[in-house]
Design an enzyme around this catalytic site. Structure first.
Site, PDB file in Angstrom:
ATOM      1  N   TYR A 146      -9.583  11.488   3.720  1.00 41.94           N
ATOM      2  CA  TYR A 146      -9.730  11.296   2.275  1.00 41.94           C
ATOM      3  C   TYR A 146     -10.847  11.911   1.727  1.00 41.94           C
ATOM      4  CZ  TYR A 146      -5.797   8.023   3.041  1.00 41.94           C
ATOM      5  OH  TYR A 146      -4.593   7.305   3.479  1.00 41.94           O
ATOM      6  N   HIS A 191       0.980  -1.120   0.074  1.00 44.24           N
ATOM      7  CA  HIS A 191      -0.121   0.042   0.008  1.00 44.24           C
ATOM      8  C   HIS A 191       0.775   1.369  -0.122  1.00 44.24           C
ATOM      9  CE1 HIS A 191      -3.928   2.026   0.278  1.00 44.24           C
ATOM     10  NE2 HIS A 191      -3.076   2.814   1.164  1.00 44.24           N
ATOM     11  N   ALA A 192       0.667   2.150  -0.929  1.00 42.59           N
ATOM     12  CA  ALA A 192       1.777   3.202  -1.201  1.00 42.59           C
ATOM     13  C   ALA A 192       1.702   4.187   0.046  1.00 42.59           C
ATOM     14  CB  ALA A 192       1.120   4.037  -2.385  1.00 42.59           C
ATOM     15  N   HIS A 213       2.525  14.422  -0.703  1.00 37.74           N
ATOM     16  CA  HIS A 213       2.949  14.249   0.602  1.00 37.74           C
ATOM     17  C   HIS A 213       4.528  14.861   0.849  1.00 37.74           C
ATOM     18  CE1 HIS A 213      -0.624  12.386   2.004  1.00 37.74           C
ATOM     19  NE2 HIS A 213      -0.387  11.498   1.294  1.00 37.74           N
ATOM     20  N   HIS A 266      -6.552   0.334   5.476  1.00 41.04           N
ATOM     21  CA  HIS A 266      -6.464   1.442   6.521  1.00 41.04           C
ATOM     22  C   HIS A 266      -7.196   0.773   7.866  1.00 41.04           C
ATOM     23  CE1 HIS A 266      -6.142   3.203   2.644  1.00 41.04           C
ATOM     24  NE2 HIS A 266      -5.506   4.416   3.409  1.00 41.04           N
ATOM     25  N   GLU A 296      -3.482  14.961   2.332  1.00 41.77           N
ATOM     26  CA  GLU A 296      -3.938  13.914   1.292  1.00 41.77           C
ATOM     27  C   GLU A 296      -4.237  14.651  -0.254  1.00 41.77           C
ATOM     28  OE1 GLU A 296      -3.686  10.906   1.633  1.00 41.77           O
ATOM     29  OE2 GLU A 296      -3.227  11.090   4.029  1.00 41.77           O
ATOM     30  N   HIS A 348       0.355  11.459  -5.960  1.00 35.90           N
ATOM     31  CA  HIS A 348      -0.451  11.650  -4.660  1.00 35.90           C
ATOM     32  C   HIS A 348       0.625  11.485  -3.723  1.00 35.90           C
ATOM     33  CE1 HIS A 348      -3.710  10.879  -1.356  1.00 35.90           C
ATOM     34  NE2 HIS A 348      -2.347  10.187  -0.793  1.00 35.90           N
ATOM     35  N   GLU A 349       1.556  10.644  -3.559  1.00 30.83           N
ATOM     36  CA  GLU A 349       2.518  10.360  -2.945  1.00 30.83           C
ATOM     37  C   GLU A 349       3.632  11.515  -2.775  1.00 30.83           C
ATOM     38  OE1 GLU A 349       2.214   8.431  -0.597  1.00 30.83           O
ATOM     39  OE2 GLU A 349       0.682   7.233  -1.780  1.00 30.83           O
TER      40      GLU A 349
HETATM   41  O1  X8Z Z   1      -4.314   5.448   0.976  1.00 27.38           O
HETATM   42  C1  X8Z Z   1      -4.199   6.112   0.007  1.00 27.38           C
HETATM   43  C2  X8Z Z   1      -2.946   6.571  -0.491  1.00 27.38           C
HETATM   44  C3  X8Z Z   1      -1.913   6.683   0.794  1.00 27.38           C
HETATM   45  S1  X8Z Z   1      -2.317   7.904   1.935  1.00 27.38           S
HETATM   46  C4  X8Z Z   1      -2.342   5.530  -1.457  1.00 27.38           C
HETATM   47  N1  X8Z Z   1      -5.304   6.534  -0.319  1.00 27.38           N
HETATM   48  C5  X8Z Z   1      -6.685   6.047  -0.128  1.00 27.38           C
HETATM   49  C6  X8Z Z   1      -6.901   4.462  -0.450  1.00 27.38           C
HETATM   50  O2  X8Z Z   1      -6.064   4.012  -1.157  1.00 27.38           O
HETATM   51  O3  X8Z Z   1      -7.596   3.993   0.051  1.00 27.38           O
HETATM   52  C7  X8Z Z   1      -5.403   7.552  -1.690  1.00 27.38           C
HETATM   53  C8  X8Z Z   1      -6.778   7.759  -1.918  1.00 27.38           C
HETATM   54  C9  X8Z Z   1      -7.685   7.036  -1.035  1.00 27.38           C
HETATM   55 ZN    ZN Z   2      -1.955   9.965   0.998  1.00 21.45          ZN
END
Ligand code: X8Z
Ligand code: ZN
Length: 602
Positions: free
Chosen positions: A511, A342-343, A376, A501, A400, A372-373
């Site tokens: 988000y 997960h990024a 940050h 998450h 975010e 997105h990254e």
């Molecule tokens: O978790 C993330 C990022 C890292 S903060 C990749 N996002 C959420 C997800 O993947 O569920 C970005 C958008 C929503």
């Molecule tokens: Zn993020």
């Protein structure tokens, strides 16, 4: 952060807290206390960040031990810090010190009880759950042979297959990984709630809600207000997508008066739906937007994609990434070991060693995630000189939103300039096609972004008890998103746990807020850039005035309440969904027209 967030959580927690934090000297002034805590926090952070980074890059039994131990120290530091910080409540101090202490008293996503045994237990559970998720795989027999697939392979099937049964199999297959840690999650809830009390909150949900410079109740109302602003638009999109899926799979599989089967939306969690754009394309063949194909054809690899993303930020006048970023980041999935794919973006060594960790694939979606990254990372770079307690987003939704705001400027004009599409077609039909694709990502996400913490808030408050985690989850999924599982789900399952998450314990409302605010930010930056015309045609690429405005806001970190940062960038002091609604006005009217003879709702 650890995904982004985690990372934030890690550094913020570490920054703000601290264990080796000796006992407060009673003669120490509030200001001295804040300075001492920050210095100690920076020291501890070195160790904790290294342990967490290695853990996420090598999921093994041994790194679990190291990360849990480091986590435990971090929690101890935090407990001691909170205990000491509380003593300054109501005493005289300057406003900067008061802000610092306020942040210390609300800055944890997983506060520990003030008991060494329980702290160790909490750190272990968190490390272990995330590791199980990261190493998760679904093994099944294919053509007489056992094949095991990890998340990214399963996601690829969901994105591209149109076979109802194959999709259903992969969908449930990923959800076989999470029941194993359902009990641990339950225990985590107990420990987290107990820890929240030491921070002065009733439960962990209330502590999370306290991160927005307003009363918890006021924040709950605020989030609902934003959802109410966008809900009618989501319902139009849902109605149209359901009708098209019903044409594709048959009305027996997708009834026109009920929720949509969750596995048909192109995404493992039905959180963004742009992968089914080919089924939804309003005007067939008008203005092709296949960026994935272009990336592949042109031989883009992980590095070139990352450098291209960096180049957008530098075009705004923001600094080059340090050499160490490329030396130390992980941008390619290793073939020989388990990592948390997960990024995430990491702020190591006080802004001097920022890194990302992302298993980049050559797709448009991953290209977006790289931006997105980097959003940050640029936040980290810009607030590098703030005192450590102020290193953070104005609120977590700001953090975010930065990279996503940049993505809104990746218009057909920009993509043409980069050679990623052949031509810019200017027509009403081209606009509707483009907006459909974007709405399948940005509008489809909103109820998902909202419901995840709706579920956790209820779990933390006890309104959803441990014996109804899954029922509570699906009630909310259906209520907010209008989707339904393809198979019966029971309390044997733990479907919430199959989303990163939850085991990764990253709050999610950020988000939801980000998806709304990024359009506000985009609008303000476009105005700064002197853009005239529809917002969806604006790109700030190369515009230094817009870049300066953005950079100045980022540099504030969390030194001021978020409305100040919002005002610096947009002139407004509130979060507001009217920019996202205006942005999508053409598609909104088009959808209303399509739906006029349909029965919408579920
Ligand atoms: O978790 C993330 C990022 C890292 S903060 C990749 N996002 C959420 C997800 O993947 O569920 C970005 C958008 C929503
Ligand atoms: Zn993020």
């Amino acid at each position: 952060m650890k995904t982004t967030l985690k990372l934030l959580a890690v550094s913020a927690a570490v920054l703000c807290a601290n264990a080796f934090a000796g006992d407060a000297d009673h003669k120490e002034s509030a200001k001295q206390f804040v300075e001492r805590i920050q210095a100690e926090g920076r020291e501890l952070a070195k160790e904790v960040e290294a342990a967490y980074w290695v853990r996420q890059n090598f999921i093994t039994k041994d790194t679990a031990v190291l990360a849990a131990k480091a986590g435990e120290r971090s929690l101890e530091f935090e407990s001691k810090m909170v205990e000491q910080a509380k003593k300054y409540n109501g005493t005289d101090m300057d406003t900067v010190t008061a802000r610092a202490i306020e942040l210390m008293l609300r800055g944890s996503s997983a506060p520990a009880p003030d008991d060494p045994k329980k702290r160790a237990e909490l750190a272990e559970i968190l490390t272990d759950m995330e590791g199980q998720y990261g190493a998760g795989e679904y093994c099944t027999e294919i053509d007489g042979e056992e094949v095991c697939r990890q998340l990214q392979e399963l996601e690829a099937v969901l994105a591209s297959s149109r076979d109802y049964d194959e999709l259903a199999d992969v969908w449930q297959g990923w959800r076989t990984i999470s029941p194993a840690y359902r009990k641990q999650y339950q225990r985590f809830v107990e420990l987290g709630n107990e820890g929240s009390k030491t921070f002065g909150f009733d439960n962990l949900g209330d502590l999370w809600k306290a991160g927005y410079d307003m009363e918890t109740e006021a924040f709950t109302i605020e989030a609902r207000r934003l959802w109410d602003q966008v809900k009618p638009f989501y319902e139009e999109l849902h109605c149209h997508v359901r009708a098209k899926l019903s044409e594709e799979y048959g009305a027996d599989k997708v009834p026109l008066d009920g929720p949509i089967p969750a596995h048909l939306l192109g995404n493992m969690w039905s959180q963004t739906w742009d992968n089914i754009y080919p089924l939804m394309e309003p005007y067939e063949g008008v203005a092709s937007l296949d960026v994935t194909a272009a990336l592949k054809e042109q031989g883009y690899d992980e590095l070139k994609m990352t450098k291209t993303a960096e180049q957008f930020f530098t075009s705004l006048g923001l600094p080059d990434l340090p050499e160490s970023f490329y030396e130390n980041s992980l941008i390619k999935k290793p073939a020989d070991r388990n990592v948390v794919c997960h990024a995430s973006a990491w702020d190591l060594d006080n802004g001097n060693d920022p890194r990302i960790k992302q298993c980049v694939e050559i797709t448009e979606e991953q290209f977006g995630t790289l931006h997105h990254e980097l959003g940050h990372i640029y936040y980290y770079l810009m607030y590098k000189d703030q005192p450590s307690v102020f290193k953070g987003g104005a609120h977590d939704g700001f953090h975010e939103a930065i990279g996503d705001t940049i993505q809104l400027s990746m218009t057909p004009g920009y993509l043409k300039e980069k050679g990623l599409i052949d031509e810019v077609v200017e027509s009403e039909q081209a606009t509707i096609n483009k907006q459909m694709k974007q709405a399948l990502e940005k509008i489809a996400f909103l109820p998902f972004g909202k419901m995840i913490d709706e579920w956790r808030w209820k779990v933390f408050s006890g309104e959803i008890g441990p014996d109804e985690y899954n029922k509570g989850w699906w009630d909310l999924r259906t209520e907010y998103q209008g989707i339904t599982p393809p198979f019966e789900r029971t309390e044997e399952h733990f479907d919430a746990g199959a989303k990163y998450h939850i085991p990764g314990n990253t709050p999610y409302t950020r988000y939801f807020l980000s998806f709304i605010m990024q359009f506000q930010f985009h609008k303000a930056l476009c105005e700064a850039a002197g853009h005239e015309g529809p917002l969806n045609e604006c790109s700030i690429y190369g515009n230094k005035v817009a870049g300066k405005k953005l950079g100045d806001m980022l540099a504030m970190g969390q030194s001021k309440p978020w409305p100040d940062a919002m005002e610096a960038l947009t002139g407004q002091r509130e979060m507001d969904a009217s920019a996202i609604i205006d942005y999508f006005a053409p598609l909104n009217s088009w959808l209303k027209e399509q739906n006029k003879d349909r029965q919408c709702g579920w």
